[in-house]
Design a protein around this motif. Structure first.
Motif, PDB file in Angstrom:
ATOM      1  N   MET A  34       0.856  -1.181   0.000  1.00  9.86           N
ATOM      2  CA  MET A  34       0.000   0.000   0.000  1.00  9.86           C
ATOM      3  C   MET A  34       0.896   1.237   0.000  1.00  9.86           C
ATOM      4  SD  MET A  34      -3.119   1.470   0.427  1.00  9.86           S
ATOM      5  CE  MET A  34      -3.975  -0.049   0.682  1.00  9.86           C
ATOM      6  N   GLU A  77      -2.018   5.701  -2.728  1.00  5.92           N
ATOM      7  CA  GLU A  77      -3.230   4.886  -2.802  1.00  5.92           C
ATOM      8  C   GLU A  77      -4.076   5.071  -1.548  1.00  5.92           C
ATOM      9  OE1 GLU A  77      -6.229   2.170  -3.881  1.00  5.92           O
ATOM     10  OE2 GLU A  77      -4.813   3.365  -5.029  1.00  5.92           O
ATOM     11  N   ALA A  78      -3.440   5.073  -0.386  1.00  7.76           N
ATOM     12  CA  ALA A  78      -4.167   5.283   0.870  1.00  7.76           C
ATOM     13  C   ALA A  78      -4.852   6.654   0.861  1.00  7.76           C
ATOM     14  CB  ALA A  78      -3.218   5.156   2.054  1.00  7.76           C
ATOM     15  N   ARG A 104      -7.974   6.725  -1.356  1.00 11.19           N
ATOM     16  CA  ARG A 104      -9.107   6.100  -0.663  1.00 11.19           C
ATOM     17  C   ARG A 104      -9.667   7.030   0.412  1.00 11.19           C
ATOM     18  NH1 ARG A 104      -7.045  -0.061   0.543  1.00 11.19           N
ATOM     19  NH2 ARG A 104      -6.964  -0.768  -1.616  1.00 11.19           N
ATOM     20  N   TRP A 112       0.503   9.554   8.185  1.00  8.54           N
ATOM     21  CA  TRP A 112       1.091   8.358   7.579  1.00  8.54           C
ATOM     22  C   TRP A 112       2.475   8.077   8.149  1.00  8.54           C
ATOM     23  CZ3 TRP A 112      -0.909   4.609   4.651  1.00  8.54           C
ATOM     24  CH2 TRP A 112      -0.048   3.776   3.931  1.00  8.54           C
ATOM     25  N   SER A 163      -0.019  -4.360   4.751  1.00  9.04           N
ATOM     26  CA  SER A 163      -0.546  -3.087   4.255  1.00  9.04           C
ATOM     27  C   SER A 163      -2.063  -2.983   4.405  1.00  9.04           C
ATOM     28  CB  SER A 163      -0.131  -2.855   2.805  1.00  9.04           C
ATOM     29  OG  SER A 163      -0.666  -3.850   1.964  1.00  9.04           O
ATOM     30  N   PHE A 183      -3.586   0.297   6.297  1.00  4.92           N
ATOM     31  CA  PHE A 183      -4.595   1.209   5.767  1.00  4.92           C
ATOM     32  C   PHE A 183      -5.775   1.339   6.719  1.00  4.92           C
ATOM     33  CE2 PHE A 183      -8.637   1.941   3.664  1.00  4.92           C
ATOM     34  CZ  PHE A 183      -8.419   3.248   3.253  1.00  4.92           C
ATOM     35  N   TRP A 240      -4.752   3.355   9.752  1.00  5.11           N
ATOM     36  CA  TRP A 240      -4.535   4.758   9.397  1.00  5.11           C
ATOM     37  C   TRP A 240      -5.864   5.490   9.235  1.00  5.11           C
ATOM     38  CZ3 TRP A 240      -4.761   7.247   4.285  1.00  5.11           C
ATOM     39  CH2 TRP A 240      -4.156   8.511   4.252  1.00  5.11           C
ATOM     40  N   ASP A 241      -6.803   4.877   8.535  1.00  7.63           N
ATOM     41  CA  ASP A 241      -8.098   5.518   8.336  1.00  7.63           C
ATOM     42  C   ASP A 241      -8.827   5.680   9.675  1.00  7.63           C
ATOM     43  OD1 ASP A 241     -10.155   6.382   6.197  1.00  7.63           O
ATOM     44  OD2 ASP A 241     -11.289   5.085   7.555  1.00  7.63           O
ATOM     45  N   ASN A 291     -14.475   0.594   3.745  1.00  5.04           N
ATOM     46  CA  ASN A 291     -13.161   0.070   4.108  1.00  5.04           C
ATOM     47  C   ASN A 291     -13.142  -1.450   4.152  1.00  5.04           C
ATOM     48  OD1 ASN A 291     -12.036   2.547   4.140  1.00  5.04           O
ATOM     49  ND2 ASN A 291     -11.921   2.748   6.353  1.00  5.04           N
ATOM     50  N   TYR A 301     -12.386  -2.444   0.739  1.00  6.32           N
ATOM     51  CA  TYR A 301     -10.950  -2.320   0.479  1.00  6.32           C
ATOM     52  C   TYR A 301     -10.192  -3.486   1.095  1.00  6.32           C
ATOM     53  CZ  TYR A 301     -11.594   2.514  -1.100  1.00  6.32           C
ATOM     54  OH  TYR A 301     -11.968   3.646  -1.789  1.00  6.32           O
ATOM     55  N   ASP A 305      -7.421  -5.992  -0.525  1.00  4.79           N
ATOM     56  CA  ASP A 305      -6.044  -5.925  -0.025  1.00  4.79           C
ATOM     57  C   ASP A 305      -5.488  -7.240   0.500  1.00  4.79           C
ATOM     58  OD1 ASP A 305      -6.135  -3.250  -0.652  1.00  4.79           O
ATOM     59  OD2 ASP A 305      -6.449  -2.596   1.419  1.00  4.79           O
TER      60      ASP A 305
END
Length: 171
Positions: A1, A5-6, A9, A71, A81, A85, A88-89, A163, A166, A170
């Protein structure tokens, strides 16, 4: 990731400028009616960045903030990854410490809000889908515990549902 890209999204979840008076994040004091109502743009909120001109923030500036302050500082780069993600979100939406502690609780390690080598080792030893599903469950439980759930719950749930899609891509 990759970060790009993150970010792509994330921006799908974070909208244009909003100054909803009911949202504590839109106030520089972090509580409704406390400080100045500066709003949120691209998910960059006045409570976290009280000195920033939120209304005139560009997408490029928001991207730089997300890279530098979120990040790079999350500490989840030793994780799969797909987990990075999701974490992180969640961190952007609920705070870094909250997201990390929920991941640590899922992994059964000390929940100190800091991703260290022990957290990475244990999380990586677990089944990827189990971690993602358990972290998502904890995220939803956290959101439903908030007093703002009746106002913002539908949006938070839609974000989590996206998510999960996603996560399927992933893993």
């Amino acid at each position: 990731m990759t970060f790009d890209e993150a970010f792509r999204r994330l921006i799908g979840h974070e909208g244009e400028y909003s100054n909803d008076r009911r949202d504590p994040g839109n106030w520089t004091g972090g509580k409704v009616g406390v400080g100045t109502l500066k709003g949120t743009k691209f998910g960059i909120a006045a409570n976290t960045y009280p000195n920033l001109d939120i209304k005139n923030l560009s997408l490029a500036q928001a991207k730089q903030i997300y890279k530098k302050d979120w990040w790079d500082k999350l500490g989840g780069h030793g994780l799969h990854s797909a987990i990075t993600f999701q974490l992180w979100d969640f961190a952007i939406n609920a705070g870094k410490s909250r997201a990390i502690m929920e991941l640590q609780q899922v992994a059964g390690v000390v929940a100190d809000g800091i991703i260290g080598s022990k957290t990475i080792e244990v999380v990586n030893s677990l089944d990827l889908n189990d971690v993602i599903l358990s972290l998502t469950a904890e995220r939803l439980k956290f959101y439903t515990s908030l007093s703002k759930w009746p106002t913002y719950g539908k949006g938070w749930t839609n974000r989590v549902a996206d998510n999960l899609k996603y996560a399927v891509q992933d893993n």
